[in-house]
Structures are given as C-alpha cells and as structure tokens.
Design a protein around this motif. Structure first.
Motif, PDB file in Angstrom:
ATOM      1  N   TRP A   1       0.815  -1.221   0.000  1.00 45.07           N
ATOM      2  CA  TRP A   1       0.000   0.000   0.000  1.00 45.07           C
ATOM      3  C   TRP A   1       0.848   1.272   0.000  1.00 45.07           C
ATOM      4  CZ3 TRP A   1      -4.591  -0.436  -1.759  1.00 45.07           C
ATOM      5  CH2 TRP A   1      -5.337  -1.611  -1.530  1.00 45.07           C
ATOM      6  N   LEU A   2       2.168   1.137   0.043  1.00 43.61           N
ATOM      7  CA  LEU A   2       3.035   2.293  -0.154  1.00 43.61           C
ATOM      8  C   LEU A   2       3.200   2.616  -1.639  1.00 43.61           C
ATOM      9  CD1 LEU A   2       5.829   1.516   2.452  1.00 43.61           C
ATOM     10  CD2 LEU A   2       3.830   2.993   2.727  1.00 43.61           C
ATOM     11  N   ASN A   3       2.818   1.690  -2.478  1.00 36.18           N
ATOM     12  CA  ASN A   3       2.952   1.829  -3.924  1.00 36.18           C
ATOM     13  C   ASN A   3       1.593   2.237  -4.509  1.00 36.18           C
ATOM     14  OD1 ASN A   3       3.295   1.546  -6.686  1.00 36.18           O
ATOM     15  ND2 ASN A   3       4.240  -0.489  -6.566  1.00 36.18           N
ATOM     16  N   ARG A   4       1.535   3.393  -5.117  1.00 37.87           N
ATOM     17  CA  ARG A   4       0.276   3.885  -5.674  1.00 37.87           C
ATOM     18  C   ARG A   4      -0.333   2.901  -6.675  1.00 37.87           C
ATOM     19  NH1 ARG A   4      -2.016   9.163  -6.324  1.00 37.87           N
ATOM     20  NH2 ARG A   4      -3.356   9.275  -8.184  1.00 37.87           N
ATOM     21  N   ASP A   5       0.503   2.144  -7.342  1.00 41.23           N
ATOM     22  CA  ASP A   5       0.006   1.209  -8.347  1.00 41.23           C
ATOM     23  C   ASP A   5      -0.947   0.176  -7.754  1.00 41.23           C
ATOM     24  OD1 ASP A   5       0.166   0.043 -11.134  1.00 41.23           O
ATOM     25  OD2 ASP A   5       0.896  -1.667  -9.960  1.00 41.23           O
ATOM     26  N   VAL A   6      -0.799  -0.147  -6.460  1.00 42.88           N
ATOM     27  CA  VAL A   6      -1.675  -1.144  -5.848  1.00 42.88           C
ATOM     28  C   VAL A   6      -3.123  -0.662  -5.832  1.00 42.88           C
ATOM     29  CG1 VAL A   6      -2.169  -2.422  -3.715  1.00 42.88           C
ATOM     30  CG2 VAL A   6       0.173  -2.219  -4.535  1.00 42.88           C
ATOM     31  N   ALA A   7      -3.347   0.642  -5.748  1.00 45.78           N
ATOM     32  CA  ALA A   7      -4.717   1.162  -5.827  1.00 45.78           C
ATOM     33  C   ALA A   7      -5.348   0.815  -7.172  1.00 45.78           C
ATOM     34  CB  ALA A   7      -4.723   2.665  -5.602  1.00 45.78           C
TER      35      ALA A   7
ATOM     36  N   THR B   1       0.635   7.148   6.854  1.00 47.14           N
ATOM     37  CA  THR B   1      -0.224   8.125   6.179  1.00 47.14           C
ATOM     38  C   THR B   1      -0.223   7.917   4.670  1.00 47.14           C
ATOM     39  OG1 THR B   1       1.583   9.749   6.211  1.00 47.14           O
ATOM     40  CG2 THR B   1      -0.057   9.865   7.982  1.00 47.14           C
ATOM     41  N   GLN B   2       0.904   7.480   4.100  1.00 45.20           N
ATOM     42  CA  GLN B   2       0.926   7.218   2.666  1.00 45.20           C
ATOM     43  C   GLN B   2       0.120   5.968   2.332  1.00 45.20           C
ATOM     44  OE1 GLN B   2       2.622   9.458   0.339  1.00 45.20           O
ATOM     45  NE2 GLN B   2       0.968   8.417  -0.762  1.00 45.20           N
ATOM     46  N   ALA B   3       0.249   4.934   3.172  1.00 45.79           N
ATOM     47  CA  ALA B   3      -0.540   3.725   2.952  1.00 45.79           C
ATOM     48  C   ALA B   3      -2.032   4.040   3.042  1.00 45.79           C
ATOM     49  CB  ALA B   3      -0.159   2.647   3.968  1.00 45.79           C
ATOM     50  N   MET B   4      -2.413   4.859   4.015  1.00 44.99           N
ATOM     51  CA  MET B   4      -3.818   5.239   4.144  1.00 44.99           C
ATOM     52  C   MET B   4      -4.302   5.948   2.885  1.00 44.99           C
ATOM     53  SD  MET B   4      -6.651   5.322   5.838  1.00 44.99           S
ATOM     54  CE  MET B   4      -6.428   5.180   7.620  1.00 44.99           C
ATOM     55  N   HIS B   5      -3.501   6.856   2.358  1.00 45.05           N
ATOM     56  CA  HIS B   5      -3.934   7.583   1.165  1.00 45.05           C
ATOM     57  C   HIS B   5      -4.175   6.619   0.007  1.00 45.05           C
ATOM     58  CE1 HIS B   5      -4.583  10.908  -1.510  1.00 45.05           C
ATOM     59  NE2 HIS B   5      -3.684  10.415  -2.348  1.00 45.05           N
ATOM     60  N   HIS B   6      -3.309   5.656  -0.157  1.00 50.96           N
ATOM     61  CA  HIS B   6      -3.483   4.716  -1.263  1.00 50.96           C
ATOM     62  C   HIS B   6      -4.645   3.760  -1.009  1.00 50.96           C
ATOM     63  CE1 HIS B   6       0.991   5.457  -2.439  1.00 50.96           C
ATOM     64  NE2 HIS B   6       0.177   6.350  -2.989  1.00 50.96           N
ATOM     65  N   LEU B   7      -4.876   3.398   0.238  1.00 55.52           N
ATOM     66  CA  LEU B   7      -6.059   2.585   0.569  1.00 55.52           C
ATOM     67  C   LEU B   7      -7.338   3.332   0.211  1.00 55.52           C
ATOM     68  CD1 LEU B   7      -4.743   1.253   3.952  1.00 55.52           C
ATOM     69  CD2 LEU B   7      -5.785  -0.250   2.249  1.00 55.52           C
ATOM     70  N   LEU B   8      -7.431   4.588   0.637  1.00 50.46           N
ATOM     71  CA  LEU B   8      -8.636   5.369   0.351  1.00 50.46           C
ATOM     72  C   LEU B   8      -8.763   5.650  -1.141  1.00 50.46           C
ATOM     73  CD1 LEU B   8      -8.612   7.880   3.355  1.00 50.46           C
ATOM     74  CD2 LEU B   8      -9.961   5.788   3.097  1.00 50.46           C
TER      75      LEU B   8
ATOM     76  N   LEU C   1      -0.553  16.346  14.984  1.00 48.23           N
ATOM     77  CA  LEU C   1      -0.255  15.170  15.802  1.00 48.23           C
ATOM     78  C   LEU C   1       0.959  14.425  15.267  1.00 48.23           C
ATOM     79  CD1 LEU C   1      -1.188  13.220  18.091  1.00 48.23           C
ATOM     80  CD2 LEU C   1      -2.666  12.130  16.386  1.00 48.23           C
ATOM     81  N   TRP C   2       1.005  14.287  13.944  1.00 48.97           N
ATOM     82  CA  TRP C   2       2.104  13.565  13.290  1.00 48.97           C
ATOM     83  C   TRP C   2       2.787  14.493  12.286  1.00 48.97           C
ATOM     84  CZ3 TRP C   2      -1.706   9.102  11.878  1.00 48.97           C
ATOM     85  CH2 TRP C   2      -1.955   8.321  13.015  1.00 48.97           C
ATOM     86  N   PRO C   3       3.553  15.477  12.756  1.00 48.09           N
ATOM     87  CA  PRO C   3       4.176  16.438  11.832  1.00 48.09           C
ATOM     88  C   PRO C   3       5.129  15.754  10.856  1.00 48.09           C
ATOM     89  CG  PRO C   3       5.071  16.655  14.063  1.00 48.09           C
ATOM     90  CD  PRO C   3       3.896  15.749  14.171  1.00 48.09           C
ATOM     91  N   GLY C   4       5.125  16.270   9.622  1.00 51.62           N
ATOM     92  CA  GLY C   4       6.043  15.765   8.620  1.00 51.62           C
ATOM     93  C   GLY C   4       5.639  14.460   7.973  1.00 51.62           C
ATOM     94  N   THR C   5       4.385  14.043   8.206  1.00 53.21           N
ATOM     95  CA  THR C   5       3.950  12.762   7.630  1.00 53.21           C
ATOM     96  C   THR C   5       2.937  12.946   6.507  1.00 53.21           C
ATOM     97  OG1 THR C   5       2.136  12.457   9.213  1.00 53.21           O
ATOM     98  CG2 THR C   5       4.307  11.622   9.858  1.00 53.21           C
ATOM     99  N   ASP C   6       2.769  14.169   6.007  1.00 45.12           N
ATOM    100  CA  ASP C   6       1.789  14.409   4.947  1.00 45.12           C
ATOM    101  C   ASP C   6       2.040  13.466   3.771  1.00 45.12           C
ATOM    102  OD1 ASP C   6       2.537  16.738   6.511  1.00 45.12           O
ATOM    103  OD2 ASP C   6       0.967  17.805   5.423  1.00 45.12           O
ATOM    104  N   PRO C   7       1.005  12.776   3.298  1.00 45.93           N
ATOM    105  CA  PRO C   7       1.198  11.878   2.161  1.00 45.93           C
ATOM    106  C   PRO C   7       1.309  12.646   0.852  1.00 45.93           C
ATOM    107  CG  PRO C   7      -1.112  11.950   2.762  1.00 45.93           C
ATOM    108  CD  PRO C   7      -0.381  12.766   3.800  1.00 45.93           C
ATOM    109  N   LEU C   8       1.832  12.007  -0.168  1.00 48.77           N
ATOM    110  CA  LEU C   8       1.847  12.576  -1.502  1.00 48.77           C
ATOM    111  C   LEU C   8       0.446  12.432  -2.093  1.00 48.77           C
ATOM    112  CD1 LEU C   8       3.319  13.768  -3.950  1.00 48.77           C
ATOM    113  CD2 LEU C   8       3.865  11.406  -4.635  1.00 48.77           C
ATOM    114  N   VAL C   9      -0.214  13.562  -2.332  1.00 45.26           N
ATOM    115  CA  VAL C   9      -1.580  13.585  -2.863  1.00 45.26           C
ATOM    116  C   VAL C   9      -1.551  14.254  -4.228  1.00 45.26           C
ATOM    117  CG1 VAL C   9      -3.939  14.403  -2.492  1.00 45.26           C
ATOM    118  CG2 VAL C   9      -2.522  13.728  -0.520  1.00 45.26           C
ATOM    119  N   LEU C  10      -1.976  13.553  -5.248  1.00 46.16           N
ATOM    120  CA  LEU C  10      -1.985  14.100  -6.599  1.00 46.16           C
ATOM    121  C   LEU C  10      -3.312  14.791  -6.902  1.00 46.16           C
ATOM    122  CD1 LEU C  10      -0.227  11.264  -8.643  1.00 46.16           C
ATOM    123  CD2 LEU C  10       0.777  13.151  -7.327  1.00 46.16           C
TER     124      LEU C  10
END
Length: 459
Positions: A149-155, A206-213, A281-290
C-alpha cells in the motif's frame, strides 16, 4: 459484577416493544473474514497473502498460530451456512480472499471464483442478504513485494480486482464494501508493525492510508457500473477517546485521539479533505496527494459500515499528542478492552452532527472476546450476552435520536484466527474446537436465534 452480568444476560433479546430491533427492515446479521476462517491456504490456486508471510515469522502471532487451517471453512462451508441459517439471521457479512481469485498477472482463478459463487448462491437460496467485503487485510504477497500500500500502483490493481469480482458476482451481492478498517491496515500494518506486513514508520502509515482510500474511491464507480442494483460502501473502525481530566490539555488529547482514529478516515470520505489536526499530531507525515485524488476518495456512498469495540482514556503527553491512561475498576473483555457502549452512542450522534453527507449506517462489527469453554455440551457466555444487550440498546437509542442506522452484525459468527492473537481470543457466538472443528452454539447464539424466530412470527 458477575451477578449483574447474569441478570442482564437473561433477557438480552427481549427489547422494548418500540425498539428498532423488532422491525423486519432492520437487518440483524453475523460477520466473518476470509483469512480468519477459510484455511485452505494452498488449495485450488490460492496465492500467499501478507498474513501468510507475517504469521510465519517467529514472535509475530501469539503461540505461532497461522491461518493455514483456521476453521476450515473452505471445505466446510455448506454445513457452516446451515449453521448460519439456524441462527435465523437476516444477513451475512463475509470477505473475499484477493489471493484466492486472481493470479499474479491479474487473470481470474476460476476455482477460487467458483467457491464464492457457490457460497453466495447458497446464501441467496436461504434468503439471506449478502454483504461482501473486497479487502479484509489479506493483500496478495506479490503486491506487497512491489511496495504494498506504499505503492500507488496497488490502488489501480485493487480497482482491477473490484472490476473482476463485480462482473463475476453481479446479482449475488446485496452490498459491496471496498475496505475493512483502513485504519488497521495503515496504522497497525505500516505505522507500528503490529499487523502484516509489519512495518513501523509514521510516514508509511499516512501514505498507505492515502493509497487505501484512493483504491476505495477508484473501485466505487467500477462497482456501480458492473453491479448497479447493489449498495456500495466502506467499513471504518471507530474509537471513542475520553480525557483523563477536565484540563484543556487532556481534552485536546482526547480530541486528537479521535482525529487520528476517526476523522483520518471519515473526513476524506465525507468532506474530501484530511483533518489538519492530523499533521499537528504527526508532523512531517503528509502523504503525496496528486490532483484529483481527494475528489476520487470522496465518491458518494450508499452506506457507511461502522465497527466499534471500546474506548480509550487518554491524557496529554506534554507535547503534541496523547498517551493512554487505563481506567481501574471497569469491566473488560478477554482482549483487555473496556466494555463501553456509551462510546458507540456518543460517536454516532457526533458523526450525525459533524458530517452533512453522512450516509445510512450499518454496524458491521460489534462483539467481544471471552475465554469460552464447552462444559457438558454447552457454552455459557453471559458476559457476551450482556455486552450485546447494552450495545444494541445504545444503537436503538441513537436511532430514536434520528441517526439512520439500517442494521447490526455481531462479530463474529464463530471463533476464528484473531490476527496477532492467534486462536486464544474467542469472539464467536459459535464455539469452534480447533482440534476437531466441531461447532457448538454458545448461549448468545441460542438467544439470538430465539429472538429472531419470535420477530419473524410477529411480522
């Protein structure tokens, strides 16, 4: 406490005459998940999943247990559905094992597909509503090997999977659920490593969550196109956070707990944005959002599945977050989780006020683990009976306050592989002897069946 529980257990399914539980259109069902019950991990072309890999690692799962056999449901599904039918429930929530239905190139595995086609066909013959989860944590290992889920391709691969399943099973599913508890997949799987694949990094979570959603959002229009009659939704686990004191710092800590546990998932789905407080709460963890991602994630839902189990009492950690402060003298389950039905009531009421786009809700999981034993052919699970009664009363109270709740699924139909806790923790209303695979109705199951038979007679 034992006497109080026994008194509550006696009439658990004899609710007041004005209770929503008596309505025939209020669904009462039971739930399971593929990896937790199916077994047959290497049969008929099933590929390895991240949970096969994770549970084989020493120290990752209690007692070294794995889901290789579990409840052997893959081979015992017909008798298990007869057992389910004997409960008189309206609906059954199950999940499909992604590694069972596709090969590494994305081609369908017919033997795996035929299993679910037979299963759903028999459920429809029995007159049960079918609620099907596409992803209940068992990612194919070959996709994890490419970053998971760290890989956008899995979405995109998930959208392909949703396309295949909704074409193959169109007409047999009443409600599709894309994901089960993305919080657990993202945080426990990639944030603290307690679940498969066992990684521990805040930015990973946070990146895994973004790709899950994103996977969810990509799948919704595919499901709508291929199976237009069915409902489409997602399942979120929610947690109640309460402050350890009345101080502003502790109240803020409780708020942040609910931000990371609830708003992290619900805000993107229902508002199209991530909560700003999350990155305080979790500074510096913003996911890459296209560009366009958040619009995709916020695809309209027909329903929202809600899983609830307990609350967490917290205090400020003196910095930007919170720390748990376990309360003394409270009732707890075998998991160590506090029994707190007020949390379900408070959260549902709050969501109804917070989210203008809140869709109809199903309680897709609620239940408790206890150390159940068969004695003289019976299982007296008085604590579970009292637990169910109190949580169903909370649901009924919320309905009367105007929250649109359409049904309730008890977790779980039967004892099963409880992830990192293996087979020690028993959530089922049906007891499973893992040596013999014998199923035994617990007292809670008997009372559920009795109530539902009485409800049907009144209809």
């Amino acid at each position: 406490m034992a006497n109080d529980i026994s008194a509550l257990a006696d009439d658990v399914f004899s609710p007041p005459s004005d209770s929503a539980l008596w309505r025939k259109d209020f669904l009462l069902g039971a739930a399971t998940a593929a990896y937790q019950i199916e077994g047959a991990a290497q049969e008929d072309g099933r590929l390895p999943s991240i949970w096969d890999t994770f549970s084989a690692l020493p120290g990752k799962v209690l007692a070294g247990d794995t889901g290789a056999v579990a409840c052997d449901h893959y081979n015992r599904w017909e008798s298990d559905l007869d057992m389910l039918s004997a409960l008189n429930v309206d609906a059954y929530r199950l999940s499909i094992a992604w590694p069972r239905v596709m090969d590494e190139t994305g081609r369908p595995n017919r033997k795996g597909l035929d299993f679910y086609r037979r299963l759903l066909g028999r459920l429809k013959e029995k007159g049960l509503k079918t609620f099907v989860t596409l992803y209940h944590w068992d990612l194919p290992q070959h996709l994890e090997d490419r970053g998971g889920w760290l890989n956008r391709d899995v979405a995109y691969r998930f959208a392909d999977y949703a396309d295949l399943m909704s074409r193959e099973l169109a007409g047999q599913v009443d409600a599709w659920m894309t994901l089960n508890e993305p919080w657990c997949s993202a945080f426990l799987g990639y944030g603290n490593g307690h679940h498969a694949p066992g990684l521990a990094n805040g930015r990973f979570a946070t990146q895994a969550m973004h790709h899950l959603l994103l996977a969810h959002g990509m799948a919704i229009p595919v499901l709508r196109a291929n199976d237009p009659v069915s409902q489409k939704g997602i399942v979120a686990n929610i947690g109640r956070g309460t402050p350890n004191s009345g101080s502003a710092a502790d109240r803020r800590a409780a708020h942040l707990f609910e931000v990371q546990h609830n708003a992290w998932i619900l805000d993107p789905l229902l508002k199209g944005v991530y909560p700003e407080d999350l990155f305080e709460l979790w500074p510096g963890t913003d996911p890459l959002v296209l560009q366009g991602d958040m619009k995709t994630i916020a695809a309209p839902l027909d329903f929202l599945g809600i899983n609830y189990y307990f609350r967490t009492n917290v205090k400020s950690d003196g910095a930007h977050g919170f720390t748990e402060v376990p309360l003394e003298g409270v009732e707890r389950t075998q998991m160590g989780w506090e029994v707190y039905p007020d949390g379900l009531r408070d959260l549902l009421t709050g969501f109804n006020e917070t989210y203008a786009a809140l869709p109809p809700i199903y309680i897709t999981e609620n239940g408790m683990a206890s150390d159940d034993n068969v004695i003289d052919g019976r299982v007296d699970d008085a604590q579970r009976i009292a637990f169910l009664k109190r949580h169903l009363a909370a649901v009924d109270e919320v309905i009367k306050k105007g929250v649109d709740i359409r049904g309730y699924f008890v977790w779980s139909l039967m004892d099963n592989f409880e992830w990192a806790f293996g087979y020690e923790r028993r959530f089922g209303i049906v007891h499973v002897d893992y040596d013999t695979q014998k199923r035994t109705f617990k007292r809670s199951a008997e009372l559920i069946a009795k109530f539902l038979k009485e409800r049907a007679a009144r209809a």
